[in-house]
Design a protein around this motif. Structure first.
Motif, short mmCIF file in Angstrom:
data_model
loop_
_atom_site.label_atom_id
_atom_site.label_comp_id
_atom_site.label_asym_id
_atom_site.label_seq_id
_atom_site.Cartn_x
_atom_site.Cartn_y
_atom_site.Cartn_z
N LEU A 3 0.85 -1.19 0.00
CA LEU A 3 0.00 0.00 0.00
C LEU A 3 0.88 1.25 0.00
O LEU A 3 1.99 1.23 0.54
N PRO A 4 0.39 2.36 -0.58
CA PRO A 4 1.18 3.59 -0.50
C PRO A 4 1.14 4.14 0.93
O PRO A 4 0.10 4.10 1.59
N ILE A 5 2.27 4.64 1.40
CA ILE A 5 2.34 5.23 2.73
C ILE A 5 2.02 6.71 2.61
O ILE A 5 2.55 7.41 1.75
N VAL A 6 1.11 7.16 3.45
CA VAL A 6 0.63 8.53 3.44
C VAL A 6 1.72 9.45 3.99
O VAL A 6 2.28 9.19 5.06
N ALA A 7 1.99 10.54 3.27
CA ALA A 7 3.05 11.47 3.67
C ALA A 7 2.55 12.53 4.63
O ALA A 7 1.34 12.83 4.71
N PRO A 49 -3.35 4.68 10.15
CA PRO A 49 -3.44 6.01 9.53
C PRO A 49 -2.35 6.25 8.47
O PRO A 49 -2.56 7.01 7.53
N GLN A 50 -1.22 5.57 8.60
CA GLN A 50 -0.14 5.74 7.62
C GLN A 50 -0.46 5.11 6.27
O GLN A 50 0.23 5.37 5.30
N VAL A 51 -1.50 4.27 6.22
CA VAL A 51 -1.97 3.76 4.93
C VAL A 51 -3.36 4.32 4.63
O VAL A 51 -4.12 3.76 3.85
N GLY A 52 -3.67 5.44 5.29
CA GLY A 52 -4.89 6.18 4.97
C GLY A 52 -6.14 5.76 5.71
O GLY A 52 -7.24 6.19 5.37
N LEU A 53 -6.02 4.91 6.74
CA LEU A 53 -7.20 4.41 7.46
C LEU A 53 -7.21 4.94 8.90
O LEU A 53 -6.34 4.60 9.69
N PRO A 54 -8.23 5.77 9.25
CA PRO A 54 -8.28 6.34 10.60
C PRO A 54 -8.86 5.37 11.62
O PRO A 54 -9.91 5.61 12.22
N ILE A 55 -8.17 4.23 11.80
CA ILE A 55 -8.63 3.21 12.76
C ILE A 55 -7.52 2.92 13.76
O ILE A 55 -6.35 3.20 13.50
N ARG A 56 -7.91 2.33 14.91
CA ARG A 56 -6.96 2.08 15.99
C ARG A 56 -6.27 0.73 15.80
O ARG A 56 -6.59 -0.25 16.47
N MET A 57 -5.32 0.72 14.87
CA MET A 57 -4.56 -0.50 14.63
C MET A 57 -3.14 -0.14 14.22
O MET A 57 -2.94 0.76 13.42
#
Length: 196
Positions: A3-7, A49-57
Protein backbone atom coordinates in the motif's frame (compact mmCIF):
# COMPACT_ATOMS: atom_id res chain seq x y z
CA UNK A 1 -0.26 -5.99 -1.72
CA UNK A 2 2.04 -3.06 -0.96
CA UNK A 3 0.00 0.00 0.00
CA UNK A 4 1.18 3.59 -0.50
CA UNK A 5 2.34 5.23 2.73
CA UNK A 6 0.63 8.53 3.44
CA UNK A 7 3.05 11.47 3.67
CA UNK A 8 3.27 14.23 6.26
CA UNK A 9 0.54 16.84 5.78
CA UNK A 10 -2.30 14.41 5.03
CA UNK A 11 -5.24 15.08 7.41
CA UNK A 12 -5.63 11.33 8.14
CA UNK A 13 -2.37 11.50 10.15
CA UNK A 14 -4.04 14.00 12.51
CA UNK A 15 -7.25 12.03 13.13
CA UNK A 16 -7.81 10.07 16.32
CA UNK A 17 -8.43 6.51 15.14
CA UNK A 18 -11.78 4.77 15.59
CA UNK A 19 -12.07 1.38 17.29
CA UNK A 20 -12.76 -1.63 15.09
CA UNK A 21 -14.06 -5.16 15.63
CA UNK A 22 -13.56 -8.51 13.93
CA UNK A 23 -16.18 -7.56 11.29
CA UNK A 24 -13.95 -4.83 9.86
CA UNK A 25 -14.08 -5.24 6.03
CA UNK A 26 -11.30 -7.44 4.61
CA UNK A 27 -9.53 -7.39 7.97
CA UNK A 28 -7.14 -10.33 7.41
CA UNK A 29 -6.21 -8.92 4.00
CA UNK A 30 -5.52 -5.51 5.56
CA UNK A 31 -3.22 -7.04 8.19
CA UNK A 32 -1.30 -8.98 5.51
CA UNK A 33 -1.03 -5.87 3.29
CA UNK A 34 0.21 -3.73 6.18
CA UNK A 35 2.93 -6.27 7.08
CA UNK A 36 4.02 -6.39 3.43
CA UNK A 37 4.00 -2.57 3.21
CA UNK A 38 6.02 -2.19 6.43
CA UNK A 39 8.69 -4.72 5.42
CA UNK A 40 8.94 -3.28 1.90
CA UNK A 41 9.69 0.15 3.45
CA UNK A 42 12.16 -1.38 5.98
CA UNK A 43 10.06 -0.11 8.89
CA UNK A 44 9.85 -1.52 12.42
CA UNK A 45 6.28 -0.27 12.87
CA UNK A 46 3.29 0.84 10.82
CA UNK A 47 -0.04 2.30 11.91
CA UNK A 48 -3.29 2.19 9.94
CA UNK A 49 -3.44 6.01 9.53
CA UNK A 50 -0.14 5.74 7.62
CA UNK A 51 -1.97 3.76 4.93
CA UNK A 52 -4.89 6.18 4.97
CA UNK A 53 -7.20 4.41 7.46
CA UNK A 54 -8.28 6.34 10.60
CA UNK A 55 -8.63 3.21 12.76
CA UNK A 56 -6.96 2.08 15.99
CA UNK A 57 -4.56 -0.50 14.63
CA UNK A 58 -0.79 -0.70 14.38
CA UNK A 59 1.85 -3.38 14.11
CA UNK A 60 5.48 -3.64 15.08
CA UNK A 61 8.42 -5.96 14.49
CA UNK A 62 11.50 -4.88 16.44
CA UNK A 63 13.73 -7.66 15.06
CA UNK A 64 15.95 -5.21 13.07
CA UNK A 65 16.99 -3.55 16.37
CA UNK A 66 18.17 -6.89 17.80
CA UNK A 67 21.47 -6.63 15.87
CA UNK A 68 22.49 -3.48 17.79
CA UNK A 69 25.75 -4.32 19.55
CA UNK A 70 25.28 -1.39 21.97
CA UNK A 71 22.39 -3.26 23.57
CA UNK A 72 22.70 -5.88 26.29
CA UNK A 73 22.26 -9.53 25.38
CA UNK A 74 18.88 -9.52 27.16
CA UNK A 75 17.68 -6.45 25.22
CA UNK A 76 18.76 -8.05 21.94
CA UNK A 77 16.85 -11.21 22.89
CA UNK A 78 13.73 -9.18 23.84
CA UNK A 79 13.76 -7.36 20.49
CA UNK A 80 14.46 -10.40 18.29
CA UNK A 81 11.18 -11.75 16.90
CA UNK A 82 9.03 -9.28 18.86
CA UNK A 83 6.25 -9.02 16.29
CA UNK A 84 2.71 -7.99 17.21
CA UNK A 85 -0.50 -6.43 15.94
CA UNK A 86 -2.17 -3.97 18.33
CA UNK A 87 -5.89 -3.25 17.88
CA UNK A 88 -7.93 -0.72 19.90
CA UNK A 89 -4.86 -0.17 22.07
CA UNK A 90 -4.95 2.02 25.14
CA UNK A 91 -1.83 2.99 27.07
CA UNK A 92 -2.82 2.71 30.72
CA UNK A 93 0.39 4.05 32.26
CA UNK A 94 3.81 5.41 31.30
CA UNK A 95 6.52 5.42 33.98
CA UNK A 96 10.27 5.59 34.48
CA UNK A 97 12.93 8.00 33.38
CA UNK A 98 12.54 9.93 30.16
CA UNK A 99 15.26 9.11 27.65
CA UNK A 100 16.09 10.42 24.21
CA UNK A 101 16.26 8.26 21.10
CA UNK A 102 16.68 9.23 17.46
CA UNK A 103 13.30 8.56 15.83
CA UNK A 104 12.17 8.56 12.24
CA UNK A 105 8.84 7.84 10.54
CA UNK A 106 7.86 6.26 7.23
CA UNK A 107 5.39 9.13 6.68
CA UNK A 108 8.20 11.68 7.20
CA UNK A 109 11.14 10.30 5.17
CA UNK A 110 14.63 11.78 5.62
CA UNK A 111 13.77 13.41 8.95
CA UNK A 112 15.26 11.96 12.14
CA UNK A 113 15.28 13.72 15.51
CA UNK A 114 15.85 12.87 19.17
CA UNK A 115 12.58 12.42 21.05
CA UNK A 116 12.26 11.96 24.81
CA UNK A 117 9.81 9.36 26.07
CA UNK A 118 9.26 7.53 29.35
CA UNK A 119 11.00 4.16 29.63
CA UNK A 120 8.11 1.85 30.60
CA UNK A 121 4.48 1.50 29.58
CA UNK A 122 1.49 -0.66 30.35
CA UNK A 123 -0.87 -1.17 27.42
CA UNK A 124 -4.20 -2.93 26.91
CA UNK A 125 -4.93 -4.11 23.37
CA UNK A 126 -6.41 -6.85 21.19
CA UNK A 127 -4.30 -8.96 18.85
CA UNK A 128 -5.29 -9.85 15.27
CA UNK A 129 -7.54 -12.64 16.64
CA UNK A 130 -9.27 -10.10 18.92
CA UNK A 131 -7.85 -11.70 22.05
CA UNK A 132 -7.35 -9.11 24.80
CA UNK A 133 -4.03 -8.49 26.61
CA UNK A 134 -2.68 -6.11 29.22
CA UNK A 135 1.13 -6.07 29.12
CA UNK A 136 4.07 -3.98 30.30
CA UNK A 137 7.09 -3.17 28.11
CA UNK A 138 10.22 -1.12 28.53
CA UNK A 139 13.22 0.12 26.56
CA UNK A 140 13.12 0.01 22.77
CA UNK A 141 10.00 -2.16 22.64
CA UNK A 142 8.12 0.49 24.64
CA UNK A 143 9.59 3.22 22.43
CA UNK A 144 8.34 1.63 19.18
CA UNK A 145 4.90 1.01 20.73
CA UNK A 146 4.71 4.64 21.93
CA UNK A 147 5.62 5.95 18.48
CA UNK A 148 3.01 3.82 16.71
CA UNK A 149 0.41 4.46 19.42
CA UNK A 150 0.83 8.19 18.80
CA UNK A 151 -0.25 7.59 15.18
CA UNK A 152 -3.66 6.25 16.26
CA UNK A 153 -3.99 9.34 18.50
CA UNK A 154 -3.24 11.72 15.60
CA UNK A 155 0.21 12.62 16.98
CA UNK A 156 3.52 12.65 15.08
CA UNK A 157 7.03 12.44 16.55
CA UNK A 158 7.75 15.95 15.24
CA UNK A 159 5.12 17.27 17.71
CA UNK A 160 7.61 16.57 20.52
CA UNK A 161 10.31 18.81 19.07
CA UNK A 162 11.17 22.28 20.34
CA UNK A 163 9.76 25.35 18.61
CA UNK A 164 13.17 26.07 17.11
CA UNK A 165 13.56 22.53 15.72
CA UNK A 166 10.05 22.73 14.23
CA UNK A 167 10.88 26.05 12.53
CA UNK A 168 14.11 24.58 11.15
CA UNK A 169 12.19 21.59 9.73
CA UNK A 170 9.25 23.59 8.33
CA UNK A 171 10.58 23.79 4.75
CA UNK A 172 11.60 20.14 4.69
CA UNK A 173 8.16 19.03 5.98
CA UNK A 174 6.40 21.22 3.38
CA UNK A 175 8.52 19.60 0.66
CA UNK A 176 7.62 16.12 1.93
CA UNK A 177 3.89 16.88 1.67
CA UNK A 178 4.48 18.08 -1.95
CA UNK A 179 6.35 14.89 -2.85
CA UNK A 180 9.77 16.56 -3.04
CA UNK A 181 11.51 13.73 -1.23
CA UNK A 182 13.32 10.53 -2.15
CA UNK A 183 11.68 7.53 -0.54
CA UNK A 184 12.43 4.03 -1.79
CA UNK A 185 8.83 2.93 -1.20
CA UNK A 186 5.40 3.91 -2.54
CA UNK A 187 3.97 7.08 -1.02
CA UNK A 188 0.86 9.24 -1.34
CA UNK A 189 1.47 12.99 -1.06
CA UNK A 190 -1.33 15.32 0.09
CA UNK A 191 -0.11 18.50 -1.60
CA UNK A 192 0.85 16.99 -4.95
CA UNK A 193 -1.14 18.37 -7.83
CA UNK A 194 -3.65 15.90 -9.25
CA UNK A 195 -3.12 14.67 -12.80
CA UNK A 196 0.66 15.02 -12.88
Amino acid sequence: MILPIVAYGDPVLRKKGKEINADYPKFKELVANMWETMYNAHGVGLAAPQVGLPIRMFMIDTTPFSDDEDLSEQEQKDLDGFKKVFINAEILEETGEEWAFNEGCLSIPDVREDVKRKDTLTIRYFDENFKEYTETYDGLRARVIQHEYDHIEGVLFTDYLSGLKKRLLKGKLANISKGKVNADYRMRFPAQKKGR
